[in-house]
Design a protein around this motif. Structure first.
Motif, PDB file in Angstrom:
ATOM      1  N   ALA A  79      -8.509  -9.677   8.625  1.00 40.46           N
ATOM      2  CA  ALA A  79      -7.482 -10.510   7.996  1.00 40.46           C
ATOM      3  C   ALA A  79      -7.540 -10.405   6.474  1.00 40.46           C
ATOM      4  N   ALA A  80      -8.733 -10.165   5.941  1.00 43.85           N
ATOM      5  CA  ALA A  80      -8.888 -10.058   4.486  1.00 43.85           C
ATOM      6  C   ALA A  80      -8.173  -8.846   3.913  1.00 43.85           C
ATOM      7  N   ARG A  81      -7.811  -7.879   4.752  1.00 45.99           N
ATOM      8  CA  ARG A  81      -7.062  -6.724   4.241  1.00 45.99           C
ATOM      9  C   ARG A  81      -5.730  -7.160   3.631  1.00 45.99           C
ATOM     10  N   PHE A  82      -5.192  -8.259   4.128  1.00 45.81           N
ATOM     11  CA  PHE A  82      -3.910  -8.723   3.601  1.00 45.81           C
ATOM     12  C   PHE A  82      -4.041  -9.128   2.134  1.00 45.81           C
ATOM     13  N   THR A  83      -5.067  -9.915   1.831  1.00 50.22           N
ATOM     14  CA  THR A  83      -5.247 -10.345   0.444  1.00 50.22           C
ATOM     15  C   THR A  83      -5.865  -9.246  -0.417  1.00 50.22           C
ATOM     16  N   ASP A  84      -6.598  -8.328   0.197  1.00 48.85           N
ATOM     17  CA  ASP A  84      -7.231  -7.253  -0.575  1.00 48.85           C
ATOM     18  C   ASP A  84      -6.254  -6.136  -0.938  1.00 48.85           C
ATOM     19  N   TRP A  85      -5.255  -5.892  -0.085  1.00 53.27           N
ATOM     20  CA  TRP A  85      -4.395  -4.729  -0.266  1.00 53.27           C
ATOM     21  C   TRP A  85      -2.909  -5.057  -0.315  1.00 53.27           C
ATOM     22  N   CYS A  86      -2.435  -5.906   0.585  1.00 49.36           N
ATOM     23  CA  CYS A  86      -0.993  -6.158   0.640  1.00 49.36           C
ATOM     24  C   CYS A  86      -0.528  -7.055  -0.504  1.00 49.36           C
TER      25      CYS A  86
ATOM     26  N   ALA B 280      -0.344  -5.336  -3.765  1.00 50.18           N
ATOM     27  CA  ALA B 280       0.735  -4.344  -3.791  1.00 50.18           C
ATOM     28  C   ALA B 280       2.084  -4.949  -4.152  1.00 50.18           C
ATOM     29  N   ILE B 281       2.231  -6.262  -3.954  1.00 51.98           N
ATOM     30  CA  ILE B 281       3.487  -6.898  -4.352  1.00 51.98           C
ATOM     31  C   ILE B 281       3.337  -7.607  -5.700  1.00 51.98           C
ATOM     32  N   GLY B 282       2.261  -7.241  -6.421  1.00 47.21           N
ATOM     33  CA  GLY B 282       2.129  -7.648  -7.814  1.00 47.21           C
ATOM     34  C   GLY B 282       1.412  -8.954  -8.065  1.00 47.21           C
ATOM     35  N   ILE B 283       0.569  -9.362  -7.113  1.00 51.47           N
ATOM     36  CA  ILE B 283      -0.125 -10.648  -7.260  1.00 51.47           C
ATOM     37  C   ILE B 283      -1.621 -10.435  -7.092  1.00 51.47           C
ATOM     38  N   ASP B 284      -2.394 -10.935  -8.041  1.00 51.47           N
ATOM     39  CA  ASP B 284      -3.850 -10.876  -7.960  1.00 51.47           C
ATOM     40  C   ASP B 284      -4.383 -12.273  -7.643  1.00 51.47           C
TER      41      ASP B 284
ATOM     42  N   PRO C 180       4.462 -16.211  -3.519  1.00 51.83           N
ATOM     43  CA  PRO C 180       5.772 -16.745  -3.142  1.00 51.83           C
ATOM     44  C   PRO C 180       6.784 -15.690  -2.734  1.00 51.83           C
ATOM     45  N   SER C 181       6.613 -14.458  -3.201  1.00 45.45           N
ATOM     46  CA  SER C 181       7.609 -13.423  -2.907  1.00 45.45           C
ATOM     47  C   SER C 181       7.316 -12.644  -1.630  1.00 45.45           C
TER      48      SER C 181
END
Length: 321
Positions: free
Chosen positions: A134-141, A144-148, A312-313
């Motif tokens: 599940a952490a792949r979402f916050t680590d990579w996705c 990729a949409i511009g949010i750290d 949010p995006s």
């Protein structure tokens, strides 16, 4: 290769590689006829698992490729070639979609009803693995949409998933193949019953919850599966397994669905960034749409609220049903 199987590299026609480290080549062997040569990292656990899970599935009457020969030191296996009638090709040629999904469902019914299915030495699909995926979402996705995200936000994400998966992470009910979808299934019309469905990808198998492979089949990251097919699969499965509690299965279905879609969305971005495979990015809107649906259908409002707050995006990138 010649030392292992009596073949040279020029005898082998390489097949397109998928998202994994494995590669396959098609060959005609002088003793075994039409075969595939599987090449993988000999130190990888999934290579060893392939060599043990395949015969295990065959012993239960399912169609995993027969293993003719192995060179475990170098990561080679000479396996049965099931031919070209993949589910994807069959569907593209106008085959009966419902019948193909019925057959795939029958594989899961057969596997989940086999007493011996979980009697194999492979790990459980436990909380640690579910959380790391599940952490792949916050680590990579999300990046990729511009949010750290901050470390605190990532920790909050993990805590939310831990709460969401608290029950399903303890399931030790079935052998989960994990990538049970049309790209890994073939039609073998000369065989009978569930054995008419050839199984290609099971080396990442674990012991876990019955709902996982139902999600893999009906919420395909690479294909829009009609909702009526999803409903058909679930009803067929439940009718054949009356001991299964519908409410429990569906709760697991949506929780594991959300987890899988979060994992896969992150994986596809990682494949783009790390492995130079941007082709997978075309599937991300579908997967994010599937994640959005799973969060809603599963009542996973805390996770949905977290994603809406820190990214949010993210919904803007999701395909709409």
């Amino acid at each position: 290769m010649r030392e292992a199987f009596g073949l040279s590299d020029r005898d082998i026609t390489l097949l397109p590689q998928d998202a994994s480290s494995r590669s396959y080549g098609r060959v005609t062997h002088p003793e075994f006829g039409a075969c595939l040569v599987l090449s993988d990292n000999p130190e990888a656990s999934h290579f060893r698992n392939y060599l043990s899970i395949g015969p295990h599935l065959r012993a239960m009457g399912l169609s995993a490729p027969r293993i003719h020969a192995t060179d475990t030191a170098r990561g080679f296996a000479l396996i049965e070639d099931f031919g070209l009638a993949t589910y994807a090709r069959e569907l593209a040629s106008g085959a009966d979609e419902g019948a193909l999904y019925d057959l795939a469902t029958d594989v899961l019914i057969h596997l989940h009803g086999a007493d011996s299915a979980t009697k194999i030495d492979i790990p459980p699909y436990d909380m640690d693995l579910l959380l790391s995926e599940a952490a792949r979402f916050t680590d990579w996705c999300v990046p990729a949409i511009g949010i750290d995200l901050s470390d605190a936000e990532k920790a909050e994400h993990q805590a939310l998933w831990r709460a969401t998966l608290s029950e399903v992470a303890d399931r030790r009910d079935v052998l989960v193949m994990r990538d049970f979808h049309i790209d890994n299934l073939l039609l073998l019309p000369e065989r009978n019953g569930p054995a008419r469905c050839g199984l290609l990808d099971f080396q990442d198998g674990l012991i876990g919850a019955a709902a996982y492979d139902l999600v893999s089949l009906t919420q395909d990251a690479r294909r829009d599966v009609p909702r009526e097919i999803e409903a058909r699969v679930l009803e067929r499965y439940l009718a054949a397994r009356p001991e299964t509690d519908r409410a429990d299965l569906m709760a697991d279905f949506w929780r594991l669905g959300a987890q899988r879609h979060a994992k896969v969305a992150g994986l596809f971005h990682r494949l783009d960034r790390q492995a130079g495979k941007p082709g997978y990015l075309r599937h991300v809107p579908r997967v994010l749409g599937q994640l959005e649906r799973a969060l809603t259908e599963g009542g996973l409002s805390d996770l949905a609220a977290f994603y809406d707050r820190v990214a949010p995006s993210w919904r803007d990138h999701a395909a709409k049903a």
